[in-house]
Design a protein around this motif. Sequence first.
Motif, PDB file in Angstrom:
ATOM      1  N   ALA A   1       0.837  -1.203   0.000  1.00 21.97           N
ATOM      2  CA  ALA A   1       0.000   0.000   0.000  1.00 21.97           C
ATOM      3  C   ALA A   1       0.875   1.257   0.000  1.00 21.97           C
ATOM      4  O   ALA A   1       0.590   2.223  -0.728  1.00 21.97           O
ATOM      5  N   GLU A   2       1.936   1.243   0.800  1.00 26.52           N
ATOM      6  CA  GLU A   2       2.847   2.385   0.838  1.00 26.52           C
ATOM      7  C   GLU A   2       3.509   2.593  -0.515  1.00 26.52           C
ATOM      8  O   GLU A   2       3.640   3.722  -0.994  1.00 26.52           O
ATOM      9  N   ARG A   3       3.924   1.485  -1.124  1.00 25.55           N
ATOM     10  CA  ARG A   3       4.580   1.580  -2.436  1.00 25.55           C
ATOM     11  C   ARG A   3       3.609   2.118  -3.479  1.00 25.55           C
ATOM     12  O   ARG A   3       3.975   2.969  -4.295  1.00 25.55           O
ATOM     13  N   GLN A   4       2.365   1.649  -3.443  1.00 22.11           N
ATOM     14  CA  GLN A   4       1.377   2.137  -4.398  1.00 22.11           C
ATOM     15  C   GLN A   4       1.128   3.634  -4.209  1.00 22.11           C
ATOM     16  O   GLN A   4       0.973   4.375  -5.180  1.00 22.11           O
ATOM     17  N   ASN A   5       1.117   4.068  -2.949  1.00 26.82           N
ATOM     18  CA  ASN A   5       0.968   5.502  -2.665  1.00 26.82           C
ATOM     19  C   ASN A   5       2.094   6.296  -3.317  1.00 26.82           C
ATOM     20  O   ASN A   5       1.861   7.345  -3.928  1.00 26.82           O
ATOM     21  N   ARG A   6       3.333   5.806  -3.203  1.00 30.02           N
ATOM     22  CA  ARG A   6       4.479   6.492  -3.813  1.00 30.02           C
ATOM     23  C   ARG A   6       4.366   6.476  -5.336  1.00 30.02           C
ATOM     24  O   ARG A   6       4.672   7.466  -5.992  1.00 30.02           O
ATOM     25  N   ILE A   7       3.904   5.365  -5.884  1.00 30.61           N
ATOM     26  CA  ILE A   7       3.737   5.265  -7.339  1.00 30.61           C
ATOM     27  C   ILE A   7       2.693   6.265  -7.820  1.00 30.61           C
ATOM     28  O   ILE A   7       2.892   6.940  -8.836  1.00 30.61           O
ATOM     29  N   ASP A   8       1.599   6.385  -7.085  1.00 32.41           N
ATOM     30  CA  ASP A   8       0.560   7.358  -7.447  1.00 32.41           C
ATOM     31  C   ASP A   8       1.117   8.776  -7.436  1.00 32.41           C
ATOM     32  O   ASP A   8       0.804   9.584  -8.315  1.00 32.41           O
ATOM     33  N   ARG A   9       1.934   9.084  -6.445  1.00 40.21           N
ATOM     34  CA  ARG A   9       2.543  10.416  -6.366  1.00 40.21           C
ATOM     35  C   ARG A   9       3.542  10.629  -7.501  1.00 40.21           C
ATOM     36  O   ARG A   9       3.651  11.729  -8.054  1.00 40.21           O
ATOM     37  N   LEU A  10       4.245   9.576  -7.870  1.00 44.46           N
ATOM     38  CA  LEU A  10       5.185   9.631  -8.996  1.00 44.46           C
ATOM     39  C   LEU A  10       4.433   9.953 -10.290  1.00 44.46           C
ATOM     40  O   LEU A  10       4.888  10.772 -11.093  1.00 44.46           O
ATOM     41  N   ILE A  11       3.288   9.345 -10.460  1.00 40.54           N
ATOM     42  CA  ILE A  11       2.450   9.591 -11.633  1.00 40.54           C
ATOM     43  C   ILE A  11       2.002  11.059 -11.677  1.00 40.54           C
ATOM     44  O   ILE A  11       1.978  11.678 -12.749  1.00 40.54           O
ATOM     45  N   LYS A  12       1.686  11.617 -10.517  1.00 40.44           N
ATOM     46  CA  LYS A  12       1.306  13.038 -10.460  1.00 40.44           C
ATOM     47  C   LYS A  12       2.465  13.931 -10.884  1.00 40.44           C
ATOM     48  O   LYS A  12       2.266  14.922 -11.592  1.00 40.44           O
ATOM     49  N   CYS A  13       3.670  13.588 -10.469  1.00 38.32           N
ATOM     50  CA  CYS A  13       4.845  14.356 -10.888  1.00 38.32           C
ATOM     51  C   CYS A  13       5.016  14.273 -12.405  1.00 38.32           C
ATOM     52  O   CYS A  13       5.293  15.291 -13.056  1.00 38.32           O
ATOM     53  N   ASP A  14       4.853  13.077 -12.951  1.00 39.30           N
ATOM     54  CA  ASP A  14       4.953  12.914 -14.401  1.00 39.30           C
ATOM     55  C   ASP A  14       3.909  13.756 -15.124  1.00 39.30           C
ATOM     56  O   ASP A  14       4.186  14.335 -16.175  1.00 39.30           O
ATOM     57  N   LYS A  15       2.716  13.838 -14.553  1.00 39.20           N
ATOM     58  CA  LYS A  15       1.650  14.635 -15.165  1.00 39.20           C
ATOM     59  C   LYS A  15       2.011  16.113 -15.150  1.00 39.20           C
ATOM     60  O   LYS A  15       1.799  16.822 -16.146  1.00 39.20           O
ATOM     61  N   LEU A  16       2.557  16.601 -14.045  1.00 37.69           N
ATOM     62  CA  LEU A  16       2.980  18.002 -13.972  1.00 37.69           C
ATOM     63  C   LEU A  16       4.047  18.307 -15.018  1.00 37.69           C
ATOM     64  O   LEU A  16       4.002  19.349 -15.686  1.00 37.69           O
ATOM     65  N   ILE A  17       4.992  17.410 -15.166  1.00 40.19           N
ATOM     66  CA  ILE A  17       6.042  17.593 -16.169  1.00 40.19           C
ATOM     67  C   ILE A  17       5.441  17.562 -17.570  1.00 40.19           C
ATOM     68  O   ILE A  17       5.784  18.380 -18.424  1.00 40.19           O
ATOM     69  N   SER A  18       4.552  16.626 -17.793  1.00 34.64           N
ATOM     70  CA  SER A  18       3.884  16.512 -19.093  1.00 34.64           C
ATOM     71  C   SER A  18       3.086  17.775 -19.415  1.00 34.64           C
ATOM     72  O   SER A  18       3.106  18.268 -20.555  1.00 34.64           O
ATOM     73  N   ASP A  19       2.394  18.310 -18.420  1.00 35.55           N
ATOM     74  CA  ASP A  19       1.632  19.550 -18.618  1.00 35.55           C
ATOM     75  C   ASP A  19       2.566  20.707 -18.968  1.00 35.55           C
ATOM     76  O   ASP A  19       2.245  21.526 -19.841  1.00 35.55           O
ATOM     77  N   GLU A  20       3.696  20.765 -18.299  1.00 32.18           N
ATOM     78  CA  GLU A  20       4.674  21.824 -18.587  1.00 32.18           C
ATOM     79  C   GLU A  20       5.214  21.649 -20.007  1.00 32.18           C
ATOM     80  O   GLU A  20       5.350  22.617 -20.749  1.00 32.18           O
ATOM     81  N   MET A  21       5.481  20.423 -20.381  1.00 28.47           N
ATOM     82  CA  MET A  21       6.003  20.157 -21.720  1.00 28.47           C
ATOM     83  C   MET A  21       4.985  20.561 -22.793  1.00 28.47           C
ATOM     84  O   MET A  21       5.357  21.088 -23.846  1.00 28.47           O
ATOM     85  N   ALA A  22       3.717  20.334 -22.513  1.00 28.62           N
ATOM     86  CA  ALA A  22       2.667  20.665 -23.482  1.00 28.62           C
ATOM     87  C   ALA A  22       2.518  22.168 -23.672  1.00 28.62           C
ATOM     88  O   ALA A  22       1.993  22.611 -24.692  1.00 28.62           O
ATOM     89  N   SER A  23       2.993  22.949 -22.715  1.00 24.64           N
ATOM     90  CA  SER A  23       2.790  24.397 -22.768  1.00 24.64           C
ATOM     91  C   SER A  23       3.947  25.151 -23.429  1.00 24.64           C
ATOM     92  O   SER A  23       3.911  26.370 -23.498  1.00 24.64           O
ATOM     93  N   VAL A  24       4.960  24.446 -23.892  1.00 25.85           N
ATOM     94  CA  VAL A  24       6.119  25.128 -24.475  1.00 25.85           C
ATOM     95  C   VAL A  24       6.199  24.901 -25.982  1.00 25.85           C
ATOM     96  O   VAL A  24       5.576  23.983 -26.521  1.00 25.85           O
ATOM     97  N   ASP A  25       6.999  25.737 -26.637  1.00 28.09           N
ATOM     98  CA  ASP A  25       7.162  25.623 -28.096  1.00 28.09           C
ATOM     99  C   ASP A  25       7.940  24.352 -28.448  1.00 28.09           C
ATOM    100  O   ASP A  25       8.537  23.701 -27.582  1.00 28.09           O
ATOM    101  N   ASP A  26       7.939  24.011 -29.719  1.00 26.60           N
ATOM    102  CA  ASP A  26       8.545  22.757 -30.172  1.00 26.60           C
ATOM    103  C   ASP A  26      10.039  22.663 -29.866  1.00 26.60           C
ATOM    104  O   ASP A  26      10.533  21.599 -29.491  1.00 26.60           O
ATOM    105  N   GLU A  27      10.762  23.761 -30.030  1.00 25.14           N
ATOM    106  CA  GLU A  27      12.199  23.743 -29.761  1.00 25.14           C
ATOM    107  C   GLU A  27      12.466  23.460 -28.284  1.00 25.14           C
ATOM    108  O   GLU A  27      13.313  22.635 -27.931  1.00 25.14           O
ATOM    109  N   SER A  28      11.726  24.140 -27.426  1.00 19.63           N
ATOM    110  CA  SER A  28      11.880  23.919 -25.983  1.00 19.63           C
ATOM    111  C   SER A  28      11.441  22.511 -25.602  1.00 19.63           C
ATOM    112  O   SER A  28      12.060  21.870 -24.756  1.00 19.63           O
ATOM    113  N   LYS A  29      10.382  22.047 -26.240  1.00 17.93           N
ATOM    114  CA  LYS A  29       9.883  20.697 -25.968  1.00 17.93           C
ATOM    115  C   LYS A  29      10.943  19.651 -26.320  1.00 17.93           C
ATOM    116  O   LYS A  29      11.186  18.712 -25.556  1.00 17.93           O
TER     117      LYS A  29
END
Length: 143
Positions: free
Chosen positions: A46-74
Amino acid sequence: MANFDYEKILLCLEQKNLLMKDILNLTRRIEVKAAQEEVVLDGPLAERQNRIDRLIKCDKLISDEMASVDDESKSHLRDLLAGKTEVAIGETETKMVELVNGTKAYLSRTLEIDKSAMAILQQKREEARIALVEINNEKASNE
Protein backbone atom coordinates in the motif's frame (compact mmCIF):
# COMPACT_ATOMS: atom_id res chain seq x y z
CA MET A 1 17.40 29.28 -24.16
CA ALA A 2 14.39 27.10 -23.42
CA ASN A 3 11.20 28.76 -22.20
CA PHE A 4 9.92 26.22 -19.71
CA ASP A 5 9.64 26.60 -15.95
CA TYR A 6 12.95 25.20 -14.71
CA GLU A 7 12.00 25.53 -11.05
CA LYS A 8 8.76 23.58 -11.46
CA ILE A 9 10.41 20.79 -13.43
CA LEU A 10 13.39 20.65 -11.08
CA LEU A 11 11.07 20.32 -8.08
CA CYS A 12 9.16 17.54 -9.84
CA LEU A 13 12.39 15.73 -10.69
CA GLU A 14 13.63 16.05 -7.10
CA GLN A 15 10.31 14.69 -5.86
CA LYS A 16 10.42 11.82 -8.38
CA ASN A 17 13.94 10.95 -7.26
CA LEU A 18 12.92 10.85 -3.59
CA LEU A 19 9.79 8.84 -4.39
CA MET A 20 11.73 6.35 -6.47
CA LYS A 21 14.24 5.93 -3.63
CA ASP A 22 11.29 5.26 -1.27
CA ILE A 23 9.85 2.77 -3.77
CA LEU A 24 13.22 1.00 -3.91
CA ASN A 25 13.37 0.77 -0.10
CA LEU A 26 9.77 -0.47 0.09
CA THR A 27 10.51 -3.06 -2.57
CA ARG A 28 13.46 -4.25 -0.51
CA ARG A 29 11.09 -4.62 2.47
CA ILE A 30 8.67 -6.56 0.28
CA GLU A 31 11.46 -8.91 -0.80
CA VAL A 32 12.46 -9.54 2.83
CA LYS A 33 8.84 -10.11 3.90
CA ALA A 34 8.25 -12.41 0.93
CA ALA A 35 11.01 -14.70 2.19
CA GLN A 36 9.49 -14.98 5.68
CA GLU A 37 7.43 -17.98 6.72
CA GLU A 38 4.22 -15.96 7.03
CA VAL A 39 3.96 -13.49 4.17
CA VAL A 40 2.07 -10.28 4.96
CA LEU A 41 2.64 -7.57 2.37
CA ASP A 42 -0.37 -5.28 2.81
CA GLY A 43 1.51 -2.41 4.48
CA PRO A 44 4.54 -2.14 2.18
CA LEU A 45 2.45 -2.75 -0.93
CA ALA A 46 0.00 0.00 0.00
CA GLU A 47 2.85 2.38 0.84
CA ARG A 48 4.58 1.58 -2.44
CA GLN A 49 1.38 2.14 -4.40
CA ASN A 50 0.97 5.50 -2.67
CA ARG A 51 4.48 6.49 -3.81
CA ILE A 52 3.74 5.27 -7.34
CA ASP A 53 0.56 7.36 -7.45
CA ARG A 54 2.54 10.42 -6.37
CA LEU A 55 5.19 9.63 -9.00
CA ILE A 56 2.45 9.59 -11.63
CA LYS A 57 1.31 13.04 -10.46
CA CYS A 58 4.84 14.36 -10.89
CA ASP A 59 4.95 12.91 -14.40
CA LYS A 60 1.65 14.63 -15.16
CA LEU A 61 2.98 18.00 -13.97
CA ILE A 62 6.04 17.59 -16.17
CA SER A 63 3.88 16.51 -19.09
CA ASP A 64 1.63 19.55 -18.62
CA GLU A 65 4.67 21.82 -18.59
CA MET A 66 6.00 20.16 -21.72
CA ALA A 67 2.67 20.66 -23.48
CA SER A 68 2.79 24.40 -22.77
CA VAL A 69 6.12 25.13 -24.48
CA ASP A 70 7.16 25.62 -28.10
CA ASP A 71 8.55 22.76 -30.17
CA GLU A 72 12.20 23.74 -29.76
CA SER A 73 11.88 23.92 -25.98
CA LYS A 74 9.88 20.70 -25.97
CA SER A 75 12.64 18.92 -27.88
CA HIS A 76 15.30 20.25 -25.51
CA LEU A 77 13.26 19.29 -22.45
CA ARG A 78 12.62 15.82 -23.89
CA ASP A 79 16.40 15.35 -24.26
CA LEU A 80 17.00 16.52 -20.69
CA LEU A 81 14.32 14.15 -19.40
CA ALA A 82 15.96 11.33 -21.34
CA GLY A 83 19.09 11.95 -19.27
CA LYS A 84 21.27 13.22 -22.10
CA THR A 85 24.11 15.02 -20.34
CA GLU A 86 25.49 16.48 -23.57
CA VAL A 87 22.43 18.75 -24.02
CA ALA A 88 22.52 20.19 -20.50
CA ILE A 89 23.39 23.87 -20.45
CA GLY A 90 24.32 25.27 -17.08
CA GLU A 91 24.01 24.10 -13.51
CA THR A 92 20.21 23.75 -13.39
CA GLU A 93 19.99 21.58 -16.49
CA THR A 94 22.93 19.48 -15.31
CA LYS A 95 21.12 18.95 -12.00
CA MET A 96 17.98 17.95 -13.92
CA VAL A 97 19.88 15.34 -15.92
CA GLU A 98 21.57 14.02 -12.76
CA LEU A 99 18.18 13.63 -11.08
CA VAL A 100 16.74 11.87 -14.13
CA ASN A 101 19.66 9.46 -14.27
CA GLY A 102 19.53 8.86 -10.51
CA THR A 103 15.83 8.08 -10.76
CA LYS A 104 16.52 5.67 -13.62
CA ALA A 105 19.16 3.90 -11.51
CA TYR A 106 16.69 3.55 -8.61
CA LEU A 107 14.09 2.18 -11.02
CA SER A 108 16.51 -0.34 -12.49
CA ARG A 109 17.47 -1.63 -9.04
CA THR A 110 13.81 -1.67 -7.95
CA LEU A 111 12.88 -3.82 -10.94
CA GLU A 112 15.64 -6.31 -10.11
CA ILE A 113 14.51 -6.61 -6.49
CA ASP A 114 10.85 -6.78 -7.47
CA LYS A 115 11.63 -9.63 -9.87
CA SER A 116 13.40 -11.47 -7.05
CA ALA A 117 10.46 -10.93 -4.67
CA MET A 118 8.03 -12.17 -7.32
CA ALA A 119 10.14 -15.31 -7.85
CA ILE A 120 10.10 -15.99 -4.10
CA LEU A 121 6.33 -15.52 -3.96
CA GLN A 122 5.75 -17.74 -6.99
CA GLN A 123 7.92 -20.45 -5.43
CA LYS A 124 5.92 -20.24 -2.18
CA ARG A 125 2.66 -20.34 -4.14
CA GLU A 126 3.81 -23.44 -6.01
CA GLU A 127 4.86 -25.12 -2.75
CA ALA A 128 1.46 -24.31 -1.23
CA ARG A 129 -0.33 -25.64 -4.31
CA ILE A 130 1.63 -28.91 -4.16
CA ALA A 131 0.92 -29.26 -0.43
CA LEU A 132 -2.79 -28.68 -1.07
CA VAL A 133 -2.85 -31.30 -3.83
CA GLU A 134 -1.14 -33.78 -1.49
CA ILE A 135 -3.67 -33.07 1.26
CA ASN A 136 -6.56 -33.52 -1.17
CA ASN A 137 -5.03 -36.77 -2.48
CA GLU A 138 -4.63 -38.03 1.12
CA LYS A 139 -8.26 -37.22 1.91
CA ALA A 140 -9.44 -38.96 -1.25
CA SER A 141 -7.42 -42.11 -0.48
CA ASN A 142 -8.78 -42.20 3.09
CA GLU A 143 -12.41 -42.10 1.98
